[in-house]
Write a protein that holds these residues in place. Sequence first.
Motif, mmCIF file in Angstrom:
data_model
loop_
_atom_site.group_PDB
_atom_site.id
_atom_site.type_symbol
_atom_site.label_atom_id
_atom_site.label_comp_id
_atom_site.label_asym_id
_atom_site.label_seq_id
_atom_site.Cartn_x
_atom_site.Cartn_y
_atom_site.Cartn_z
ATOM 1 N N HIS A 200 0.830 -1.203 0.000
ATOM 2 C CA HIS A 200 0.000 0.000 0.000
ATOM 3 C C HIS A 200 0.865 1.255 0.000
ATOM 4 O O HIS A 200 0.626 2.200 -0.750
ATOM 5 N N ARG A 201 1.879 1.270 0.853
ATOM 6 C CA ARG A 201 2.769 2.426 0.934
ATOM 7 C C ARG A 201 3.462 2.673 -0.412
ATOM 8 O O ARG A 201 3.545 3.805 -0.876
ATOM 9 N N ASN A 202 3.940 1.602 -1.045
ATOM 10 C CA ASN A 202 4.587 1.744 -2.347
ATOM 11 C C ASN A 202 3.632 2.275 -3.411
ATOM 12 O O ASN A 202 4.001 3.121 -4.221
ATOM 13 N N ILE A 203 2.410 1.759 -3.415
ATOM 14 C CA ILE A 203 1.430 2.200 -4.411
ATOM 15 C C ILE A 203 1.074 3.661 -4.208
ATOM 16 O O ILE A 203 0.974 4.425 -5.174
ATOM 17 N N VAL A 204 0.904 4.072 -2.968
ATOM 18 C CA VAL A 204 0.612 5.476 -2.686
ATOM 19 C C VAL A 204 1.773 6.359 -3.143
ATOM 20 O O VAL A 204 1.572 7.417 -3.743
ATOM 21 N N TYR A 205 2.985 5.909 -2.900
ATOM 22 C CA TYR A 205 4.167 6.667 -3.310
ATOM 23 C C TYR A 205 4.226 6.795 -4.836
ATOM 24 O O TYR A 205 4.459 7.883 -5.375
ATOM 25 N N LEU A 206 4.004 5.690 -5.546
ATOM 26 C CA LEU A 206 4.009 5.735 -7.006
ATOM 27 C C LEU A 206 2.894 6.635 -7.543
ATOM 28 O O LEU A 206 3.091 7.365 -8.518
ATOM 29 N N ALA A 207 1.742 6.608 -6.896
ATOM 30 C CA ALA A 207 0.643 7.489 -7.306
ATOM 31 C C ALA A 207 1.002 8.947 -7.068
ATOM 32 O O ALA A 207 0.674 9.821 -7.882
ATOM 33 N N THR A 208 1.695 9.224 -5.971
ATOM 34 C CA THR A 208 2.138 10.590 -5.674
ATOM 35 C C THR A 208 3.107 11.077 -6.746
ATOM 36 O O THR A 208 3.009 12.213 -7.210
ATOM 37 N N ILE A 209 4.020 10.206 -7.165
ATOM 38 C CA ILE A 209 4.962 10.565 -8.226
ATOM 39 C C ILE A 209 4.202 10.851 -9.523
ATOM 40 O O ILE A 209 4.477 11.824 -10.212
ATOM 41 N N ALA A 210 3.253 9.984 -9.852
ATOM 42 C CA ALA A 210 2.475 10.156 -11.087
ATOM 43 C C ALA A 210 1.677 11.458 -11.060
ATOM 44 O O ALA A 210 1.609 12.170 -12.060
ATOM 45 N N ASP A 211 1.094 11.781 -9.911
ATOM 46 C CA ASP A 211 0.326 13.023 -9.793
ATOM 47 C C ASP A 211 1.217 14.244 -9.898
ATOM 48 O O ASP A 211 0.801 15.278 -10.414
ATOM 49 N N ALA A 212 2.451 14.139 -9.426
ATOM 50 C CA ALA A 212 3.359 15.280 -9.418
ATOM 51 C C ALA A 212 4.070 15.471 -10.754
ATOM 52 O O ALA A 212 4.621 16.539 -11.009
ATOM 53 N N SER A 213 4.063 14.438 -11.605
ATOM 54 C CA SER A 213 4.782 14.555 -12.874
ATOM 55 C C SER A 213 4.005 15.436 -13.836
ATOM 56 O O SER A 213 2.780 15.463 -13.828
ATOM 57 N N PRO A 214 4.725 16.174 -14.680
ATOM 58 C CA PRO A 214 4.056 17.072 -15.619
ATOM 59 C C PRO A 214 3.239 16.293 -16.639
ATOM 60 O O PRO A 214 3.596 15.180 -17.022
ATOM 61 N N ASP A 215 2.150 16.912 -17.085
ATOM 62 C CA ASP A 215 1.272 16.268 -18.056
ATOM 63 C C ASP A 215 1.870 16.252 -19.453
ATOM 64 O O ASP A 215 1.421 15.508 -20.311
ATOM 65 N N ASP A 216 2.879 17.077 -19.704
ATOM 66 C CA ASP A 216 3.436 17.172 -21.042
ATOM 67 C C ASP A 216 4.638 16.254 -21.234
ATOM 68 O O ASP A 216 5.521 16.548 -22.024
ATOM 69 N N MET A 217 4.666 15.132 -20.515
ATOM 70 C CA MET A 217 5.749 14.176 -20.677
ATOM 71 C C MET A 217 5.654 13.545 -22.057
ATOM 72 O O MET A 217 4.567 13.385 -22.592
ATOM 73 N N PRO A 218 6.807 13.160 -22.636
ATOM 74 C CA PRO A 218 6.758 12.516 -23.944
ATOM 75 C C PRO A 218 5.999 11.203 -23.873
ATOM 76 O O PRO A 218 6.036 10.532 -22.843
ATOM 77 N N PRO A 219 5.318 10.837 -24.954
ATOM 78 C CA PRO A 219 4.532 9.603 -24.928
ATOM 79 C C PRO A 219 5.436 8.389 -24.806
ATOM 80 O O PRO A 219 6.594 8.417 -25.202
ATOM 81 N N SER A 220 4.877 7.327 -24.267
ATOM 82 C CA SER A 220 5.639 6.092 -24.093
ATOM 83 C C SER A 220 5.758 5.363 -25.421
ATOM 84 O O SER A 220 5.215 5.780 -26.431
ATOM 85 N N SER A 221 6.428 4.232 -25.411
ATOM 86 C CA SER A 221 6.615 3.460 -26.639
ATOM 87 C C SER A 221 5.304 2.887 -27.152
ATOM 88 O O SER A 221 5.225 2.454 -28.289
ATOM 89 N N ASN A 222 4.258 2.883 -26.336
ATOM 90 C CA ASN A 222 2.956 2.383 -26.776
ATOM 91 C C ASN A 222 2.296 3.314 -27.773
ATOM 92 O O ASN A 222 1.329 2.952 -28.404
ATOM 93 N N SER A 223 2.805 4.519 -27.921
ATOM 94 C CA SER A 223 2.178 5.483 -28.810
ATOM 95 C C SER A 223 2.365 5.116 -30.271
ATOM 96 O O SER A 223 1.667 5.622 -31.125
ATOM 97 N N THR A 224 3.286 4.219 -30.593
ATOM 98 C CA THR A 224 3.517 3.859 -31.987
ATOM 99 C C THR A 224 2.294 3.201 -32.595
ATOM 100 O O THR A 224 1.994 3.420 -33.758
ATOM 101 N N SER A 225 1.558 2.421 -31.833
ATOM 102 C CA SER A 225 0.358 1.802 -32.378
ATOM 103 C C SER A 225 -0.707 2.844 -32.662
ATOM 104 O O SER A 225 -1.442 2.736 -33.628
#
Length: 96
Positions: free
Chosen positions: A55-80
């Motif tokens: 739970h602690r790890n998931i909350v931490y990862l969610a905090t990182i995701a929420d704090a990251s900018p929305d204009d991050m480059p797309p992942s490799s999944n964007s090729t499809s």
Amino acid sequence: MSIVFVPRKLRGKAKINQETIQRLLDENDQLIRCITEYMQKGRAVECVQYQQILHRNIVYLATIADASPDDMPPSSNSTSTETSASTPAVNGHGQI
């Protein structure tokens, strides 16, 4: 570790990189395997400590995701998505 458990003077000073995130994801995978194994053996009490860490790890990862900018480059999944966007659509009768 969740930001909730980090002392105020240390918050925001941790270096977050892809290696740290991958390490947490790998740890979460192992925790889930341990929890599943203990549950199958009927040892639910032992699961609690692993569930708390997970739970602690998931909350931490969610905090990182929420704090990251929305204009991050797309992942490799964007090729499809890019491929399907450049290919003309075909209707149900096999015609363009």
